[in-house]
Design a protein around this motif. Structure first.
Motif, PDB file in Angstrom:
ATOM      1  N   ALA A  21       0.847  -1.193   0.000  1.00 18.55           N
ATOM      2  CA  ALA A  21       0.000   0.000   0.000  1.00 18.55           C
ATOM      3  C   ALA A  21       0.879   1.238   0.000  1.00 18.55           C
ATOM      4  O   ALA A  21       1.977   1.248   0.570  1.00 18.55           O
ATOM      5  CB  ALA A  21      -0.914  -0.016   1.220  1.00 18.55           C
ATOM      6  N   THR A  22       0.404   2.299  -0.612  1.00 16.07           N
ATOM      7  CA  THR A  22       1.142   3.558  -0.667  1.00 16.07           C
ATOM      8  C   THR A  22       0.372   4.639   0.074  1.00 16.07           C
ATOM      9  O   THR A  22      -0.808   4.489   0.403  1.00 16.07           O
ATOM     10  CB  THR A  22       1.364   4.006  -2.125  1.00 16.07           C
ATOM     11  N   GLY A  23       1.045   5.754   0.323  1.00 11.53           N
ATOM     12  CA  GLY A  23       0.395   6.882   0.986  1.00 11.53           C
ATOM     13  C   GLY A  23      -0.511   7.663   0.071  1.00 11.53           C
ATOM     14  O   GLY A  23      -1.245   8.528   0.527  1.00 11.53           O
ATOM     15  N   ARG A  24      -0.471   7.354  -1.228  1.00 11.04           N
ATOM     16  CA  ARG A  24      -1.279   8.100  -2.198  1.00 11.04           C
ATOM     17  C   ARG A  24      -2.658   7.497  -2.416  1.00 11.04           C
ATOM     18  O   ARG A  24      -3.639   8.211  -2.558  1.00 11.04           O
ATOM     19  CB  ARG A  24      -0.549   8.158  -3.547  1.00 11.04           C
ATOM     20  N   ASP A  25      -2.713   6.155  -2.427  1.00 12.11           N
ATOM     21  CA  ASP A  25      -3.910   5.490  -2.943  1.00 12.11           C
ATOM     22  C   ASP A  25      -4.664   4.641  -1.927  1.00 12.11           C
ATOM     23  O   ASP A  25      -5.640   3.990  -2.278  1.00 12.11           O
ATOM     24  CB  ASP A  25      -3.523   4.579  -4.122  1.00 12.11           C
ATOM     25  N   HIS A  26      -4.237   4.643  -0.665  1.00 13.11           N
ATOM     26  CA  HIS A  26      -4.857   3.730   0.284  1.00 13.11           C
ATOM     27  C   HIS A  26      -5.202   4.435   1.588  1.00 13.11           C
ATOM     28  O   HIS A  26      -4.748   5.554   1.853  1.00 13.11           O
ATOM     29  CB  HIS A  26      -3.929   2.534   0.550  1.00 13.11           C
ATOM     30  N   HIS A  27      -6.015   3.762   2.384  1.00 19.59           N
ATOM     31  CA  HIS A  27      -6.459   4.309   3.663  1.00 19.59           C
ATOM     32  C   HIS A  27      -5.266   4.579   4.564  1.00 19.59           C
ATOM     33  O   HIS A  27      -4.238   3.898   4.494  1.00 19.59           O
ATOM     34  CB  HIS A  27      -7.421   3.316   4.329  1.00 19.59           C
ATOM     35  N   LYS A  70      -3.177   1.974   6.319  1.00 21.07           N
ATOM     36  CA  LYS A  70      -2.291   1.113   5.539  1.00 21.07           C
ATOM     37  C   LYS A  70      -1.065   1.848   4.999  1.00 21.07           C
ATOM     38  O   LYS A  70      -0.285   1.286   4.229  1.00 21.07           O
ATOM     39  CB  LYS A  70      -3.072   0.488   4.376  1.00 21.07           C
ATOM     40  N   HIS A  71      -0.896   3.127   5.397  1.00 21.69           N
ATOM     41  CA  HIS A  71       0.215   3.904   4.857  1.00 21.69           C
ATOM     42  C   HIS A  71       1.566   3.350   5.321  1.00 21.69           C
ATOM     43  O   HIS A  71       1.709   2.930   6.477  1.00 21.69           O
ATOM     44  CB  HIS A  71       0.098   5.360   5.298  1.00 21.69           C
ATOM     45  N   PRO A  72       2.570   3.366   4.448  1.00 26.89           N
ATOM     46  CA  PRO A  72       3.924   2.984   4.868  1.00 26.89           C
ATOM     47  C   PRO A  72       4.408   3.931   5.965  1.00 26.89           C
ATOM     48  O   PRO A  72       4.110   5.127   5.955  1.00 26.89           O
ATOM     49  CB  PRO A  72       4.752   3.144   3.595  1.00 26.89           C
ATOM     50  N   MET A  73       5.176   3.398   6.894  1.00 28.13           N
ATOM     51  CA  MET A  73       5.601   4.207   8.032  1.00 28.13           C
ATOM     52  C   MET A  73       6.931   3.694   8.569  1.00 28.13           C
ATOM     53  O   MET A  73       7.179   2.490   8.613  1.00 28.13           O
ATOM     54  CB  MET A  73       4.535   4.152   9.138  1.00 28.13           C
ATOM     55  N   VAL A  74       7.781   4.639   8.965  1.00 30.20           N
ATOM     56  CA  VAL A  74       9.007   4.327   9.690  1.00 30.20           C
ATOM     57  C   VAL A  74       8.818   4.786  11.130  1.00 30.20           C
ATOM     58  O   VAL A  74       8.333   5.902  11.374  1.00 30.20           O
ATOM     59  CB  VAL A  74      10.230   5.011   9.057  1.00 30.20           C
ATOM     60  N   VAL A  75       9.174   3.932  12.072  1.00 34.13           N
ATOM     61  CA  VAL A  75       9.073   4.252  13.493  1.00 34.13           C
ATOM     62  C   VAL A  75      10.468   4.203  14.094  1.00 34.13           C
ATOM     63  O   VAL A  75      11.173   3.195  13.961  1.00 34.13           O
ATOM     64  CB  VAL A  75       8.147   3.268  14.229  1.00 34.13           C
ATOM     65  N   LEU A  76      10.878   5.296  14.730  1.00 33.75           N
ATOM     66  CA  LEU A  76      12.189   5.370  15.372  1.00 33.75           C
ATOM     67  C   LEU A  76      12.024   5.410  16.889  1.00 33.75           C
ATOM     68  O   LEU A  76      11.216   6.179  17.413  1.00 33.75           O
ATOM     69  CB  LEU A  76      12.953   6.622  14.923  1.00 33.75           C
ATOM     70  N   PHE A  77      12.806   4.594  17.585  1.00 36.11           N
ATOM     71  CA  PHE A  77      12.871   4.617  19.040  1.00 36.11           C
ATOM     72  C   PHE A  77      14.187   5.293  19.408  1.00 36.11           C
ATOM     73  O   PHE A  77      15.265   4.792  19.082  1.00 36.11           O
ATOM     74  CB  PHE A  77      12.821   3.202  19.611  1.00 36.11           C
ATOM     75  N   THR A  78      14.088   6.436  20.070  1.00 30.58           N
ATOM     76  CA  THR A  78      15.282   7.231  20.363  1.00 30.58           C
ATOM     77  C   THR A  78      15.332   7.602  21.835  1.00 30.58           C
ATOM     78  O   THR A  78      14.363   7.412  22.582  1.00 30.58           O
ATOM     79  CB  THR A  78      15.313   8.522  19.516  1.00 30.58           C
ATOM     80  N   ASP A  79      16.459   8.169  22.236  1.00 30.57           N
ATOM     81  CA  ASP A  79      16.621   8.643  23.611  1.00 30.57           C
ATOM     82  C   ASP A  79      17.445   9.926  23.578  1.00 30.57           C
ATOM     83  O   ASP A  79      18.492   9.978  22.924  1.00 30.57           O
ATOM     84  CB  ASP A  79      17.323   7.587  24.464  1.00 30.57           C
ATOM     85  N   ASP A  80      16.950  10.955  24.264  1.00 30.18           N
ATOM     86  CA  ASP A  80      17.681  12.228  24.303  1.00 30.18           C
ATOM     87  C   ASP A  80      18.402  12.437  25.633  1.00 30.18           C
ATOM     88  O   ASP A  80      18.897  13.526  25.913  1.00 30.18           O
ATOM     89  CB  ASP A  80      16.749  13.412  24.024  1.00 30.18           C
TER      90      ASP A  80
END
Length: 328
Positions: free
Chosen positions: A168-174, A177-187
């Motif tokens: 699924a892409t961010g253009r044509d789908h709900h 279902k969008h593609p996503m990157v999730v980052l776990f970080t610490d400051d």
């Protein structure tokens, strides 16, 4: 001297003399409160139709309890989780994630790539492969020529499926279902006395009512000793409801009351506070005040919010809620 979070909240939310409610003082207090949250400016409110990813909502409700107070701190890797949705607009099978909002002070601990596989038309030979092998490559040796991530999907036997697998892409789908990157970080912004739900502090609490009884309640507090009082932070009243998703507010509490001799164990005094109260009561040394009523256990809270790029961020902040009060 930098004021405590409780002092800033009292200045913003509690009635007081006219100078305490002046626009200049309020502006300065809001600025300092933003610094507590690790921000220079409040993020701009997102488009009204913008919805946070369900993954981020589920993660928030997993690690938090009422009012955003942390209930399972061990489930969150680091103190910040950032989500980035696909921003590509071309028709090719490629995705673009803008990670520029990650601060230089943040250390990336882990990353996840979320892709939703669409139903495809596979040949009979390929349909029998129930398990697929997914490889993700990136450019780590030369950051200047970084071209992102390359994802290759193939069967366990080595047959590549790039002509058969569709995402699924961010253009044509709900949006779910969008593609996503999730980052776990610490400051590395750590508090000094984080309180977790595994501890059960002794709490005596008094609820304040109308303004007319405020002075009477203050006198009563001195007689009752060191107590914990409600101090609700309403993000809508502060003007932050446009970019904070959850919680809508939280009870920070504050400590008030006299720590006079004799200090009972219900006031949770330290040995030093007990000795100080004795010296004060006996007038053995001039200028020695009574001990102070301050938080001795603190909760952390979690905010789920939109940043300036409309990415959804889950961030944990230590020492934000007074769990109990004691004489120190």
């Amino acid at each position: 001297m930098f004021p405590s979070v409780g002092a800033l909240l009292l200045l913003l939310l509690c009635p007081g003399p006219s100078h305490g409610r002046s626009p200049q003082i309020r502006s300065e207090a809001l600025k300092r409160l933003l610094e507590v949250f690790g921000m220079e400016d409040a993020p701009q409110s997102p488009v009204a139709t913008r919805q946070p990813p369900q993954y981020m909502l589920d993660l928030y409700h997993t690690v938090t309890g009422a009012d955003g107070v942390t209930k399972q701190p061990e489930l969150l890797l680091g103190n910040t989780v950032r989500s980035f949705l696909d921003r590509a607009r071309n028709q090719r099978l490629e995705f673009f994630f803008n990670l520029s909002s990650v601060a230089k002070s943040e250390t990336i601990l882990a990353a996840e790539l979320h892709l939703f596989k669409l139903r495809g038309r596979l040949s009979q030979d390929l349909r029998q492969h129930r398990h697929l092998f997914c490889q993700v490559y990136d450019w780590t040796q030369n950051k200047e020529s970084n071209k992102g991530l390359l994802v290759i999907v193939q069967t366990l036997a080595g047959h590549k499926l790039h002509n058969y697998i569709r995402f699924a892409t961010g253009r044509d789908h709900h949006s779910s279902k969008h593609p996503m990157v999730v980052l776990f970080t610490d400051d590395e912004r750590r508090g000094t006395a984080t309180f977790t739900s595994r501890e059960t502090p002794f709490i005596r609490e008094v609820t304040l009512h109308d303004k007319a009884s405020q002075s009477r309640n203050t006198r009563s507090a001195n007689l009752l000793g060191c107590l914990r009082y409600p101090l609700y932070v309403d993000f809508e009243e502060i003007g932050w409801s446009g970019w904070i998703i959850s919680p809508r507010g939280y009870n920070a509490y504050h400590c008030k009351g006299a720590c006079v001799f004799p200090l009972g164990q219900n006031m949770r005094p330290t040995n030093h506070a007990t000795v100080q109260s004795i010296i004060n009561a006996l007038k053995l040394t001039k200028g020695v005040a009574t001990p102070c009523c301050i938080p001795d256990k603190l909760f952390s809270i979690n905010l789920l919010y939109f940043d300036d790029d409309e990415n959804v961020v889950l961030k944990q902040y230590d020492d934000m809620v007074a769990g109990s009060c004691g004489c120190r």
